[in-house]
Design an enzyme around this catalytic site. Structure first.
Site, PDB file in Angstrom:
ATOM      1  N   ASP A 260       0.086  -3.878   6.351  1.00 34.23           N
ATOM      2  CA  ASP A 260      -0.524  -3.381   7.586  1.00 34.23           C
ATOM      3  C   ASP A 260      -1.968  -3.849   7.729  1.00 34.23           C
ATOM      4  OD1 ASP A 260       1.835  -2.039   8.034  1.00 34.23           O
ATOM      5  OD2 ASP A 260       1.005  -0.028   7.721  1.00 34.23           O
TER       6      ASP A 260
ATOM      7  N   HIS B  64       5.164  -4.560  10.590  1.00 31.57           N
ATOM      8  CA  HIS B  64       5.569  -3.854  11.816  1.00 31.57           C
ATOM      9  C   HIS B  64       5.788  -4.826  12.965  1.00 31.57           C
ATOM     10  CE1 HIS B  64       4.782   0.388  10.626  1.00 31.57           C
ATOM     11  NE2 HIS B  64       3.887  -0.153   9.814  1.00 31.57           N
TER      12      HIS B  64
ATOM     13  N   ASP C 161       5.885   4.735   5.003  1.00 33.78           N
ATOM     14  CA  ASP C 161       6.739   3.748   5.686  1.00 33.78           C
ATOM     15  C   ASP C 161       6.715   2.392   4.965  1.00 33.78           C
ATOM     16  OD1 ASP C 161       4.024   3.565   6.665  1.00 33.78           O
ATOM     17  OD2 ASP C 161       4.746   2.190   8.206  1.00 33.78           O
ATOM     18  N   HIS C 162       6.154   2.383   3.744  1.00 32.95           N
ATOM     19  CA  HIS C 162       6.157   1.174   2.904  1.00 32.95           C
ATOM     20  C   HIS C 162       6.724   1.432   1.507  1.00 32.95           C
ATOM     21  CE1 HIS C 162       3.669  -1.134   5.821  1.00 32.95           C
ATOM     22  NE2 HIS C 162       3.457   0.112   6.213  1.00 32.95           N
TER      23      HIS C 162
ATOM     24  N   HIS D  94       1.417   3.950   1.926  1.00 30.14           N
ATOM     25  CA  HIS D  94       1.960   4.723   3.050  1.00 30.14           C
ATOM     26  C   HIS D  94       3.484   4.836   2.951  1.00 30.14           C
ATOM     27  CE1 HIS D  94      -1.821   4.050   5.752  1.00 30.14           C
ATOM     28  NE2 HIS D  94      -1.942   5.113   4.968  1.00 30.14           N
TER      29      HIS D  94
ATOM     30  N   HIS E 141       0.857  -1.192   0.000  1.00 30.22           N
ATOM     31  CA  HIS E 141       0.000   0.000   0.000  1.00 30.22           C
ATOM     32  C   HIS E 141       0.890   1.238   0.000  1.00 30.22           C
ATOM     33  CE1 HIS E 141       0.771  -0.514   4.305  1.00 30.22           C
ATOM     34  NE2 HIS E 141       0.256   0.665   4.572  1.00 30.22           N
TER      35      HIS E 141
ATOM     36  N   HIS F 186      -7.362  -1.087   5.874  1.00 31.90           N
ATOM     37  CA  HIS F 186      -6.341  -0.155   6.385  1.00 31.90           C
ATOM     38  C   HIS F 186      -6.249   1.027   5.421  1.00 31.90           C
ATOM     39  CE1 HIS F 186      -2.650   1.264   8.238  1.00 31.90           C
ATOM     40  NE2 HIS F 186      -2.007   1.150   7.106  1.00 31.90           N
TER      41      HIS F 186
HETATM   42 FE    FE Z   1       2.900   0.839   8.103  1.00 30.81          FE
HETATM   43 ZN    ZN Z   2       0.127   1.630   6.569  1.00 34.93          ZN
END
Ligand code: FE
Ligand code: ZN
Length: 256
Positions: free
Chosen positions: A136, A174, A58-59, A56, A54, A113
């Site tokens: 996530d 995570h 942090d990905h 985001h 996805h 999410h």
């Molecule tokens: Fe994340």
């Molecule tokens: Zn995420």
């Protein structure tokens, strides 16, 4: 295919898939580029694919730099994420197939999410275990927050994942397991499998060890966000409806 776990940022994992025969590699959700480049140098492997679950940051935060460094890399993501994943070239949907090494992966569309979230699943094959990269959506002992989706979407998405075989390894993005289980024991107090897992995870984390991957069979027995149909969980949130039970558990966890 061997899978390496690269811890980055506060609590993210990047997964590096390494094909030891062709010495090529793929990464799942590269939050950052530098740790991936370092690992590729160590392995002397060539990066051929980025699999994003996805959009985001942090990905996908490392996408741009990895594309610059490895111009031949192919960037995969969900079709609904069009315009949100840097460098995306392949637009995947439910049932799409991907290939890496000698494995064929299946794509699941699992909104909740985010509205575009996907998972990559490599079924077990010739002595190798099944591997699920779920970003996530499903976490060890928990699930992702509902940023762009509804409880019913997330229940549908999680039930797709929980229909896979028990011995599937769950590679979530995570290290949230301890916090997730601290919550889980408050809503599923009589679950002995959960108690045992909580003790194990406390011990692992006190030694600084990773708790990812987990096994899907363990998630089915201990993760409250897969157990919304169980009487004990429904009783804990005073509902007899699975989706409402899920929604109430998610709401409680948001404030936990
Ligand atoms: Fe994340
Ligand atoms: Zn995420």
């Amino acid at each position: 295919m061997e899978i390496l776990r690269i811890p980055v940022l506060t609590d993210n994992y990047i997964f590096l898939l390494h094909d030891i025969f062709s010495n090529t590699a793929a990464v799942v959700d590269p939050a950052e580029a530098e740790p991936v480049i370092k690992k590729l140098h160590e392995l002397e492997a060539e990066l051929v694919a980025i699999f994003n679950t996805h959009h985001h940051n942090d990905h996908v935060g490392g996408n741009k730099q990895l594309i610059q460094q490895y111009p031949q890399v192919t960037v995969y993501g969900g079709v609904e994420d069009k315009g949100r994943i840097p460098g995306q070239q392949v637009f995947l949907e439910e049932g799409s197939r991907i290939n890496f090494a000698n494995r064929t992966g299946e794509v699941f569309f699992i909104p909740g999410h985010t509205r575009a979230h996907i998972a990559y699943y490599f079924p077990s094959q010739s002595g190798e275990t099944g591997e699920l990269f779920c970003g996530d959506t499903l976490f060890a002992g928990g699930c992702g927050r509902l940023f762009e989706g509804t409880p019913i979407q997330m229940v549908d998405s999680l039930s797709k994942l929980s229909s896979l075989p028990d011995n599937t390894r769950v590679w979530c993005a995570h290290e949230y397991t301890l916090k997730n289980l601290q919550f889980a024991v408050t809503v599923d107090a009589d679950n002995l499998d959960l108690q045992q897992r909580y003790d194990e995870v406390k011990a692992h984390r006190s030694r600084g060890e990773a708790t990812v991957p987990s096994l899907l069979g363990v998630e089915k027995r201990t993760n409250p966000f897969l157990r919304y149909s169980q009487p004990a969980l429904q009783l804990a949130v005073n509902s007899n409806d699975p989706v409402q039970t899920f929604a109430r558990l998610r709401g409680m966890k948001d404030k936990f």
